[in-house]
Design an enzyme around this catalytic site. Sequence first.
Site, PDB file in Angstrom:
ATOM      1  N   GLN A  72       6.084  44.766   8.996  1.00 17.03           N
ATOM      2  CA  GLN A  72       5.003  45.066   9.932  1.00 17.03           C
ATOM      3  C   GLN A  72       5.229  44.448  11.304  1.00 17.03           C
ATOM      4  O   GLN A  72       6.061  43.551  11.477  1.00 17.03           O
ATOM      5  CB  GLN A  72       3.672  44.571   9.356  1.00 17.03           C
ATOM      6  CG  GLN A  72       3.151  45.409   8.200  1.00 17.03           C
ATOM      7  CD  GLN A  72       1.757  44.979   7.787  1.00 17.03           C
ATOM      8  OE1 GLN A  72       1.591  44.160   6.896  1.00 17.03           O
ATOM      9  NE2 GLN A  72       0.751  45.542   8.426  1.00 17.03           N
ATOM     10  N   HIS A  73       4.437  44.918  12.249  1.00 19.18           N
ATOM     11  CA  HIS A  73       4.219  44.292  13.562  1.00 19.18           C
ATOM     12  C   HIS A  73       5.323  44.486  14.597  1.00 19.18           C
ATOM     13  O   HIS A  73       5.057  44.412  15.787  1.00 19.18           O
ATOM     14  CB  HIS A  73       3.984  42.786  13.441  1.00 19.18           C
ATOM     15  CG  HIS A  73       2.890  42.377  12.527  1.00 19.18           C
ATOM     16  ND1 HIS A  73       1.619  42.900  12.580  1.00 19.18           N
ATOM     17  CD2 HIS A  73       2.879  41.479  11.518  1.00 19.18           C
ATOM     18  CE1 HIS A  73       0.868  42.339  11.647  1.00 19.18           C
ATOM     19  NE2 HIS A  73       1.612  41.476  10.982  1.00 19.18           N
ATOM     20  N   ASP A 224       4.943  46.852   4.729  1.00 20.16           N
ATOM     21  CA  ASP A 224       5.568  46.335   3.523  1.00 20.16           C
ATOM     22  C   ASP A 224       4.571  45.814   2.494  1.00 20.16           C
ATOM     23  O   ASP A 224       4.735  46.035   1.278  1.00 20.16           O
ATOM     24  CB  ASP A 224       6.606  45.263   3.852  1.00 20.16           C
ATOM     25  CG  ASP A 224       6.095  44.191   4.801  1.00 20.16           C
ATOM     26  OD1 ASP A 224       4.905  44.210   5.190  1.00 20.16           O
ATOM     27  OD2 ASP A 224       6.905  43.328   5.178  1.00 20.16           O
TER      28      ASP A 224
END
Length: 463
Positions: A72-73, A224
């Site tokens: 992520q991110h 994830d």
Amino acid sequence: MRTLVAGVDSSTQSCKVVVRDAEDGTPVRQGSAAHPGGTEVDPARWWHALTEAITDAGGLDDVAALSVGGQQHGMVALDGDGRVVRDALLWNDTRSAGAARDLVAELGGPGPWAERTGTVPTASFTVTKLRWLRDHEPDNAARVHAVALPHDYLTWRLAGGGLDTLSTDRSDASGTGYYATAGHYLPEHVELALGHGVELPRVAAPAEQVGSHGHVRLGAGMGDNAAVALGVGAGPGDVVVSIGTSGTVFAVSDTPTADPEGTIAGFADAAGRFLPLVCTLNAARVLTATCSILGVDLDRLSELALSAPPGAGGVVFLPYLEGERTPNRPDATGSVHGLTLATSTPAHLARAAVEGVLCGLADGLDALLDAGVRADRVILVGGGARSAALRAIAPGVLGRPVLVPDPAEYAAGGAARQAAWMLGGGGEPPVWGGVGGVLVEGDVVPGVRERYAAVRDAVPDLG
């Protein structure tokens, strides 16, 4: 003839591909490839790893559908021609800590952020990396035409379309800092961060087809942790503790959360529900770092840890080896406390390292419980869960029995389950076989978490 689906786990350290039977989830084959280290990566390296992992898994000739789960991110900045503007900044890159502070203040404090997005941004979040880019690389910032997340980028490359075909899902979008809990983008947050608007990926429904790669239908994909939740079959009442590069504690919930303290990130899941989550930056790599200090492998580290007394004789390992996200201390460092002549042994340090990782995760579990999240069972997954010491010690630190599923690639398996859902349709993902595993129980050891809390609270929060 059976139908096969593939799932991808493009994590920080590697890319894994699993091929499963679409009807019951039976594993057929799998492959993997390594990712480069560091906290910024050329996204082309992910693409090369994906193609290698697909080849290692036997290819896609007999695969009907595929979904990508990813870390992520991360910020993947693209120009108007779809070229990568600069190396992607990953979730574990903390250089945007100051940008996070500025953005929180500019919107009126943590309360408005939690109310709008379900989260209070830290250095991990995409929106803070956009602000860092604006402030430190203005020429690059001016070139940004679209912003994608790691899994979006890989799905887009597989589909081979233009920027107008970029897509994501609500689980990954909810970790950006510019996606509302109500289910829509907040473009004003992007403009606040970057200084101008950009094209954002379309948010697809959980079981929607977003493109194709030759004959292979492509699913929406997911972040994830949402992939792991699908992979272990988690539902309301389940709390998953995942010990990988980062440590995460998350639950499947029917209702969103909005924590103005910023401890809980109010993410969405990949099946239409919510995924309140607490994340620590320091998890499995604390164990590998301790192995390096002691000159042992992970199996020997477990042996040492289990040979030491519970509580490590009062030794406390504060595992902030890469700063920390929860609590928000990006500039903190790790430390060891309580050493005496009697406890200055490899066994005591090994035990303290395992207990330190688990204490940080136990704080996350407490935060979820305080927010009213159900925790009927705890499921322990991730590479760190392969540690015999961590499995044995977890119940005594987490304060409840722990289900340790049979080893499997649960993030990639969750992505494969989404691909099967896309093929079969319906309001819920297909029911696959259980994850198996063992239930580990143990008594709570008095003083372990109290000593850890005393050391933890002596380190100032980011203010």
